[in-house]
Design an enzyme around this catalytic site. Structure first.
Site, PDB file in Angstrom:
ATOM      1  CB  SER A 144      -0.862  -0.007   1.269  1.00 23.18           C
ATOM      2  OG  SER A 144      -1.495   1.244   1.481  1.00 23.18           O
ATOM      3  CE1 TYR A 157      -4.476  -2.365   4.722  1.00 26.72           C
ATOM      4  CE2 TYR A 157      -3.417  -0.241   4.378  1.00 26.72           C
ATOM      5  CZ  TYR A 157      -4.033  -1.372   3.872  1.00 26.72           C
ATOM      6  OH  TYR A 157      -4.195  -1.514   2.515  1.00 26.72           O
TER       7      TYR A 157
END
Length: 262
Positions: A144, A157
């Site tokens: 990401s 995350y």
């Protein structure tokens, strides 16, 4: 240089929907055989049926909880027995949970890290022997922008996505002499159900409107206020999987409409 996946065997985790499904479609379009590995076998089978309509014999469904070592090993073995080898792994399965650090339930922290990091490790561990034996293979992690950047409320995350960079680099170092490559794709905000779910959650936690979450928090740093598409990500996944040499191994690529540049 030809970027060709014809007749390559690929396993994509979390690919019954979203980014994983888009990658599977792109791989099948390029002539690959794809295992749709997902927590829900029924959903995986539905996607496999759709892909087999696109290219007969090109997809199979595999039930796989990526945090369960026995299930991962059994799933990888089933794919290898059906198609003879494993050429590409895309470790894509993931979830999102958002809380301030001080309010983050430890069980949720462990759950998120397990899916992203344990899942990436266990699936890699299972496929590497096949790749080494044949002298080639590509392992791709779905990172990401948060592999390189941070946002409020996303401690687990961000930690997990940073960790995948390290895992990919170690695999690249260990696998280089065997032709086993590893890369990380780092998308910006892609409008999948995972991101759709975050919009009202972040609006509530940040005390702003959903429109402000989209335009300011999610897309405010892009050059065009556009979401990255699943097709954008799938093209990068195709390039990494099909690239025929070690030249790109260990590298990550941000796909974010300019939100993050490095």
């Amino acid at each position: 240089m030809s970027l060709d996946l014809k007749d390559k065997t690929c396993i994509i985790t979390g690919s019954a929907s979203g980014i994983g499904k888009a990658i599977a479609k792109r791989y099948v379009a390029g002539g690959a055989k794809v295992a749709i590995a997902d927590l829900k076998l029924e959903d995986a089978q539905s996607t496999a049926d759709e892909l087999n309509a696109q290219g007969p014999g090109s997809a199979m469904a595999v039930k796989m909880d990526v945090t369960d070592e026995d299930q991962v090993n059994a799933g990888v073995k089933a794919v290898a027995e059906k198609w003879g080898t494993i050429d590409v792994l895309v470790s894509n399965a993931g979830i999102q949970i958002v809380h301030p650090v001080e309010d983050f339930p430890f069980k949720d922290w462990k759950k998120l890290l397990s899916i992203h990091l344990d899942g990436g490790f266990l699936t890699s561990k299972a496929v590497i022997p096949y790749m080494k034996k044949q002298g080639a293979g590509s392992i791709i992690f779905m990172g990401s922008v948060h592999s390189k950047e941070a946002s409020a409320l996303k401690s687990a995350y961000v930690t997990a996505k940073h960790g995948l960079l390290g895992l990919a680099r170690v695999i690249s170092k260990e696998g280089g002499k065997y032709g086993v490559r590893s890369n990380v794709i780092c998308p910006g905000f892609v409008k999948t159900p995972l991101v759709e779910k975050q919009i009202p959650e972040q609006a509530k936690d940040l005390g702003i409107s959903e429109e402000e979450v989209v335009n300011d928090v999610m897309l405010g740093g892009t050059v065009d206020t556009e979401f990255t598409t699943v097709e954008d990500v799938a093209e990068v996944a195709y390039i990494f999987a099909a690239f025929p040499t070690n030249a790109l191994t260990g590298q990550s690529l941000v796909v974010s409409h300019g939100w993050y540049m490095n």
